[in-house]
Scaffold this motif. Structure first.
Motif, PDB file in Angstrom:
ATOM      1  N   ASN A  47       0.879  -1.167   0.000  1.00 12.88           N
ATOM      2  CA  ASN A  47       0.000   0.000   0.000  1.00 12.88           C
ATOM      3  C   ASN A  47       0.917   1.218   0.000  1.00 12.88           C
ATOM      4  O   ASN A  47       1.417   1.640   1.039  1.00 12.88           O
ATOM      5  N   HIS A 100      -1.886  -1.685  -3.797  1.00 12.50           N
ATOM      6  CA  HIS A 100      -2.525  -0.379  -3.942  1.00 12.50           C
ATOM      7  C   HIS A 100      -1.465   0.721  -4.027  1.00 12.50           C
ATOM      8  O   HIS A 100      -0.441   0.663  -3.346  1.00 12.50           O
ATOM      9  N   THR A 124      -5.827   0.183  -7.549  1.00 14.96           N
ATOM     10  CA  THR A 124      -5.732  -1.102  -6.845  1.00 14.96           C
ATOM     11  C   THR A 124      -5.710  -2.238  -7.854  1.00 14.96           C
ATOM     12  O   THR A 124      -6.520  -2.246  -8.789  1.00 14.96           O
ATOM     13  N   TYR A 181      -1.177  -4.968   5.232  1.00 16.09           N
ATOM     14  CA  TYR A 181      -0.399  -4.449   4.110  1.00 16.09           C
ATOM     15  C   TYR A 181       0.964  -3.978   4.611  1.00 16.09           C
ATOM     16  O   TYR A 181       1.121  -3.657   5.802  1.00 16.09           O
ATOM     17  N   ASN A 183       2.613  -0.825   4.506  1.00 18.02           N
ATOM     18  CA  ASN A 183       2.194   0.552   4.247  1.00 18.02           C
ATOM     19  C   ASN A 183       3.417   1.455   4.152  1.00 18.02           C
ATOM     20  O   ASN A 183       4.169   1.606   5.123  1.00 18.02           O
TER      21      ASN A 183
END
Length: 305
Positions: A47, A100, A124, A181, A183
């Motif tokens: 992400n 994403h 995404t 995720y 991140n």
């Protein structure tokens, strides 16, 4: 005459062979690079959030650079980031794809058309849409729209700063962190913080930092570190719950008039991100994109294991 023609044919054949070999070497290198990525086992879902600072640091007239303008460096960094994302997705098993990428500007532009374009960069990929050609178009889309964003900001010339502190305070948790995720928030900035709507001060802590502040705080001398530690200079912690977030800062560009400027900026950021309990962070100066490409790709790809 016939001898000359034969020599010419041999020369052309040789040059074409060399050209073919060169192209083959390039293709082999690219293939090899992707094969290496394929060997990375069980990479997590990514992400990635990109936050760009559209303050006057990107103004090519105010801050010219003969090697490459700073906004062009940003565009190069963005290309490397998105290409890394593409490679990550393309080399995962289809059933495991759930990745994403998005881009933010804070404050949001007043231009509705520009906001729609930025929204189109919120992408995404899952097993349902992760087609190879669609994935490969991601960097092309980002290149085009990002270029338009920077050119629009420079043409407008109304640099009101970038509210990075406010983004951490209000939006980072909701916008940049998803459960299960990896991140990553990547911030493109010169390292200074300033926005007219985020000017807070608590003793020697603040939500902003400019070259003028560094001089005013007398952090432009060799005892800068002692002054920071003993007098409590730094950024106000916007929050303390970012254990699931990694931060990569690209483009730090200190005022050359102060030999300690870069050290001060990095100390401010390091202390700030640590106080907010960020999972991990790296801070990089504004090098040429060709030099930063490997660093960016290694950060995104090699750590995604």
């Amino acid at each position: 005459m016939m001898k000359h023609i034969c020599l010419l044919i041999v020369l052309i054949y040789t040059l074409n062979s060399c050209k073919s070999d060169s192209l083959e070497n390039i293709n082999n290198t690219s293939t090899l690079e992707e094969e290496v990525i394929k060997l990375s086992p069980n990479r997590p879902n990514l992400n990635i959030s990109i936050l760009i600072d559209l303050s006057d640091r990107i103004n090519p007239k105010k801050y010219p650079n003969p090697a490459m303008n700073y906004f062009e460096r940003d565009l190069g960094y963005i290309h490397s980031i998105v290409q890394s994302f593409e490679w990550h997705v393309r080399n995962k098993r289809s059933l495991k794809i759930n990745d994403h990428i998005q881009l933010y500007i804070d404050p949001e532009p007043a231009d509705n058309d520009l906001n729609e374009k930025i929204n189109s960069l919120n992408i995404t990929f899952t097993k349902n849409n992760a087609k190879r050609e669609l994935i490969k178009r991601t960097s092309t889309l980002y290149d085009s729209i990002s270029n338009g964003i920077y050119k629009s900001a420079i043409k407008d010339g109304n640099y009101i700063g970038s509210d990075i502190w406010g983004f951490f305070k209000t939006n980072v948790k909701d916008f940049c962190i998803q459960k299960d995720y990896r991140n990553i928030l990547i911030i493109l900035t010169d390292g200074y913080l300033y926005h007219r709507d985020s000017k807070l001060k608590e003793k020697n802590l603040s939500s902003y930092l400019t070259p003028q502040d560094i001089r005013r705080f007398k952090l432009n001398k060799s005892d800068w570190k002692d002054r920071i530690q003993n007098q409590g200079f730094g950024f106000i912690a916007a929050r303390n719950d970012l254990e699931e977030l990694e931060v990569l800062v690209l483009g730090i560009n200190p005022d050359a008039k102060n030999p300690y400027e870069q050290d001060v900026i990095i100390q401010y950021w390091s202390d700030w991100l640590t106080k907010m309990n960020v999972k991990g962070f790296e801070l990089k100066t504004a090098n040429l994109p060709a030099n930063m490409d490997k660093i960016i790709k290694e950060y995104i790809l090699n750590k995604s294991i």
